[in-house]
Write an enzyme that holds these catalytic residues in place. Structure first.
Site, PDB file in Angstrom:
ATOM      1  N   TYR A 155       9.234  67.831  99.648  1.00  0.00           N
ATOM      2  CA  TYR A 155       9.565  68.741  98.543  1.00  0.00           C
ATOM      3  C   TYR A 155       8.927  70.117  98.721  1.00  0.00           C
ATOM      4  O   TYR A 155       8.912  70.933  97.814  1.00  0.00           O
ATOM      5  CB  TYR A 155       9.092  68.076  97.232  1.00  0.00           C
ATOM      6  CG  TYR A 155       9.814  68.516  95.990  1.00  0.00           C
ATOM      7  CD1 TYR A 155      11.108  68.080  95.712  1.00  0.00           C
ATOM      8  CD2 TYR A 155       9.196  69.361  95.078  1.00  0.00           C
ATOM      9  CE1 TYR A 155      11.759  68.481  94.559  1.00  0.00           C
ATOM     10  CE2 TYR A 155       9.849  69.770  93.920  1.00  0.00           C
ATOM     11  CZ  TYR A 155      11.129  69.324  93.663  1.00  0.00           C
ATOM     12  OH  TYR A 155      11.781  69.715  92.523  1.00  0.00           O
ATOM     13  N   LYS A 162       9.588  76.747  93.359  1.00  0.00           N
ATOM     14  CA  LYS A 162       9.401  76.623  91.903  1.00  0.00           C
ATOM     15  C   LYS A 162       8.080  77.268  91.469  1.00  0.00           C
ATOM     16  O   LYS A 162       7.987  77.846  90.383  1.00  0.00           O
ATOM     17  CB  LYS A 162       9.449  75.151  91.478  1.00  0.00           C
ATOM     18  CG  LYS A 162      10.812  74.475  91.692  1.00  0.00           C
ATOM     19  CD  LYS A 162      11.914  75.106  90.867  1.00  0.00           C
ATOM     20  CE  LYS A 162      13.188  74.287  90.874  1.00  0.00           C
ATOM     21  NZ  LYS A 162      14.296  74.958  90.161  1.00  0.00           N
TER      22      LYS A 162
HETATM   23  N1  LIG Z   1      17.010  66.510  88.434  1.00  0.00           N
HETATM   24  C1  LIG Z   1      15.695  66.589  88.381  1.00  0.00           C
HETATM   25  O1  LIG Z   1      14.981  65.559  88.489  1.00  0.00           O
HETATM   26  C2  LIG Z   1      15.025  67.898  88.145  1.00  0.00           C
HETATM   27  C3  LIG Z   1      13.653  67.905  87.849  1.00  0.00           C
HETATM   28  C4  LIG Z   1      13.018  69.113  87.618  1.00  0.00           C
HETATM   29  C5  LIG Z   1      13.729  70.292  87.686  1.00  0.00           C
HETATM   30  N2  LIG Z   1      15.066  70.263  87.992  1.00  0.00           N
HETATM   31  C6  LIG Z   1      15.747  71.545  88.050  1.00  0.00           C
HETATM   32  O2  LIG Z   1      16.801  71.533  87.105  1.00  0.00           O
HETATM   33  C7  LIG Z   1      17.868  72.361  87.565  1.00  0.00           C
HETATM   34  C8  LIG Z   1      19.161  71.599  87.601  1.00  0.00           C
HETATM   35  O3  LIG Z   1      19.004  70.504  88.473  1.00  0.00           O
HETATM   36  P1  LIG Z   1      20.028  69.272  88.482  1.00  0.00           P
HETATM   37  O4  LIG Z   1      19.248  68.117  88.961  1.00  0.00           O
HETATM   38  O5  LIG Z   1      20.760  69.198  87.192  1.00  0.00           O
HETATM   39  O6  LIG Z   1      21.016  69.726  89.640  1.00  0.00           O
HETATM   40  P2  LIG Z   1      22.486  69.197  90.046  1.00  0.00           P
HETATM   41  O7  LIG Z   1      22.926  68.061  89.168  1.00  0.00           O
HETATM   42  O8  LIG Z   1      22.450  68.988  91.503  1.00  0.00           O
HETATM   43  O9  LIG Z   1      23.395  70.463  89.716  1.00  0.00           O
HETATM   44  C9  LIG Z   1      23.147  71.654  90.346  1.00  0.00           C
HETATM   45  C10 LIG Z   1      24.019  72.716  89.706  1.00  0.00           C
HETATM   46  O10 LIG Z   1      23.683  73.970  90.274  1.00  0.00           O
HETATM   47  C11 LIG Z   1      24.854  74.589  90.777  1.00  0.00           C
HETATM   48  N3  LIG Z   1      24.513  75.422  91.926  1.00  0.00           N
HETATM   49  C12 LIG Z   1      23.823  75.088  93.045  1.00  0.00           C
HETATM   50  N4  LIG Z   1      23.671  76.167  93.841  1.00  0.00           N
HETATM   51  C13 LIG Z   1      24.291  77.205  93.201  1.00  0.00           C
HETATM   52  C14 LIG Z   1      24.464  78.576  93.502  1.00  0.00           C
HETATM   53  N5  LIG Z   1      23.975  79.100  94.626  1.00  0.00           N
HETATM   54  N6  LIG Z   1      25.147  79.341  92.626  1.00  0.00           N
HETATM   55  C15 LIG Z   1      25.628  78.829  91.463  1.00  0.00           C
HETATM   56  N7  LIG Z   1      25.492  77.535  91.135  1.00  0.00           N
HETATM   57  C16 LIG Z   1      24.828  76.733  91.988  1.00  0.00           C
HETATM   58  C17 LIG Z   1      25.804  73.454  91.094  1.00  0.00           C
HETATM   59  O11 LIG Z   1      27.130  73.982  91.061  1.00  0.00           O
HETATM   60  P3  LIG Z   1      28.349  73.410  91.961  1.00  0.00           P
HETATM   61  O12 LIG Z   1      28.343  71.915  91.765  1.00  0.00           O
HETATM   62  O13 LIG Z   1      29.531  74.069  91.368  1.00  0.00           O
HETATM   63  O14 LIG Z   1      28.088  73.808  93.367  1.00  0.00           O
HETATM   64  C18 LIG Z   1      25.491  72.485  89.962  1.00  0.00           C
HETATM   65  O15 LIG Z   1      26.201  72.821  88.791  1.00  0.00           O
HETATM   66  C19 LIG Z   1      17.410  72.898  88.917  1.00  0.00           C
HETATM   67  O16 LIG Z   1      16.763  74.137  88.752  1.00  0.00           O
HETATM   68  C20 LIG Z   1      16.415  71.848  89.368  1.00  0.00           C
HETATM   69  O17 LIG Z   1      15.509  72.334  90.342  1.00  0.00           O
HETATM   70  C21 LIG Z   1      15.721  69.096  88.217  1.00  0.00           C
END
Ligand SMILES: NC(=O)c1ccc[n+]([C@@H]2O[C@H](COP(=O)([O-])OP(=O)(O)OC[C@H]3O[C@@H](n4cnc5c(N)ncnc54)[C@H](OP(=O)(O)O)[C@@H]3O)[C@@H](O)[C@H]2O)c1
Length: 256
Positions: A155, A162
């Site tokens: 990570y 982050k």
């Molecule tokens: N899941 C976790 O456990 C977790 C924990 C802590 C923090 N987070 C943070 O929460 C946020 C969302 O995470 P998630 O887990 O929900 O992610 P996810 O389900 O993988 O979804 C990612 C989203 O970001 C979009 N995306 C990726 N790259 C992009 C770009 N360059 N321009 C515009 N859109 C983009 C994707 O769009 P497309 O599908 O259209 O490409 C998708 O809608 C992130 O900042 C992540 O680091 C997640």
């Protein structure tokens, strides 16, 4: 006091899936009209927009790669010319790129930092003219993770990006706080989404999750993170500025 975002316009980046999608729907449930940004998942973005419309709110879908300055500027041209206002910006989109630092290339580093850090700078620079000095405060929220303060296997790129993101927010505070805008970070624990399911040790992490949370038999859902974002998007959080708020059901207390 209920949260009422009627007549507000929110932009949620990466709203096609996961936490971004849940956030877009939560903001719409509170009355906001929502701009659904996506990069590749058009039909998923349409699903998010349809849910927003079913809630009686307006939705716009904009394809833009937030790591590209030109894409962000084009997106804001549309917002300025076709919508004419922006009250809430949720910079949620991020890229995973889970790999050992010893095997990481410059390209991998750039991808993580451009999408996870630089995008916020592009978005805030473009958003300020639309958001500043209004009768109610503008709200900018971005999403971090425990990797910002801990060392987690595979990570390193995401975690260090982050950490940079959280610092960027503290420094933006000095420049935009007095211009009628709050900027804060939500640091989320593990949530089952498409990206976290790709973590190298995902199965084990999800299995152990219940042992770390301190809220009984309940694990973190995208909607829990969206609720914290909703609070930070509302006037209830007007005096929270430049902060990072953790939402993880107490997991970090146990070192998760
Ligand atoms: N899941 C976790 O456990 C977790 C924990 C802590 C923090 N987070 C943070 O929460 C946020 C969302 O995470 P998630 O887990 O929900 O992610 P996810 O389900 O993988 O979804 C990612 C989203 O970001 C979009 N995306 C990726 N790259 C992009 C770009 N360059 N321009 C515009 N859109 C983009 C994707 O769009 P497309 O599908 O259209 O490409 C998708 O809608 C992130 O900042 C992540 O680091 C997640």
């Amino acid at each position: 006091m209920n949260i009422d975002l009627t007549n507000k316009v929110a932009l949620v980046t990466g709203a096609s899936r996961g936490i971004g999608r849940a956030t877009a729907i939560q903001l719409a449930s509170a009355g906001a009209d929502v701009i659904v940004n996506y990069m590749t998942s058009r039909s998923a973005a349409e699903d998010t927009a349809n849910e927003i419309i079913q809630l009686g709110r307006q939705a716009w879908i904009i394809k833009a790669d937030v790591s590209e300055k030109e894409d962000v500027e084009t997106m804001f041209d549309f917002i300025k010319n076709e919508i004419g206002r922006l009250d809430i910006l949720v910079s949620n989109a991020a890229t995973g790129g889970f790999r050992p630092l010893l095997a990481a290339s410059n390209k991998n580093f750039d991808a993580a930092f451009h999408t996870n850090v630089l995008a916020l700078m592009y978005l805030v620079q473009s958003a300020i003219p639309l958001m500043e000095k209004k009768p109610t405060r503008g709200k900018i929220i971005t999403i971090s993770s425990h990797g910002a303060i801990a060392g987690l296997p595979m990570y390193g790129l995401v975690g260090s990006s982050k950490a940079a993101l959280e610092s960027l927010v503290r420094h933006f505070t000095l420049e935009i706080g007095d211009r009628g805008i709050n900027i804060n970070v939500v640091r989320a624990g593990l949530v089952a989404t498409d990206s976290s399911k790709r973590l190298p040790n995902a199965e084990q992490l999800f299995k152990n999750q219940i042992n770390f949370t301190q809220v009984g038999e309940r694990i973190l859902a995208p909607e829990d993170v969206a609720n914290t974002i909703l609070f930070l998007a509302s006037p209830l959080s007007d005096m929270i500025q430049g902060e990072t708020i953790t939402i993880d059901g107490g997991a970090a207390i146990r070192g998760a």
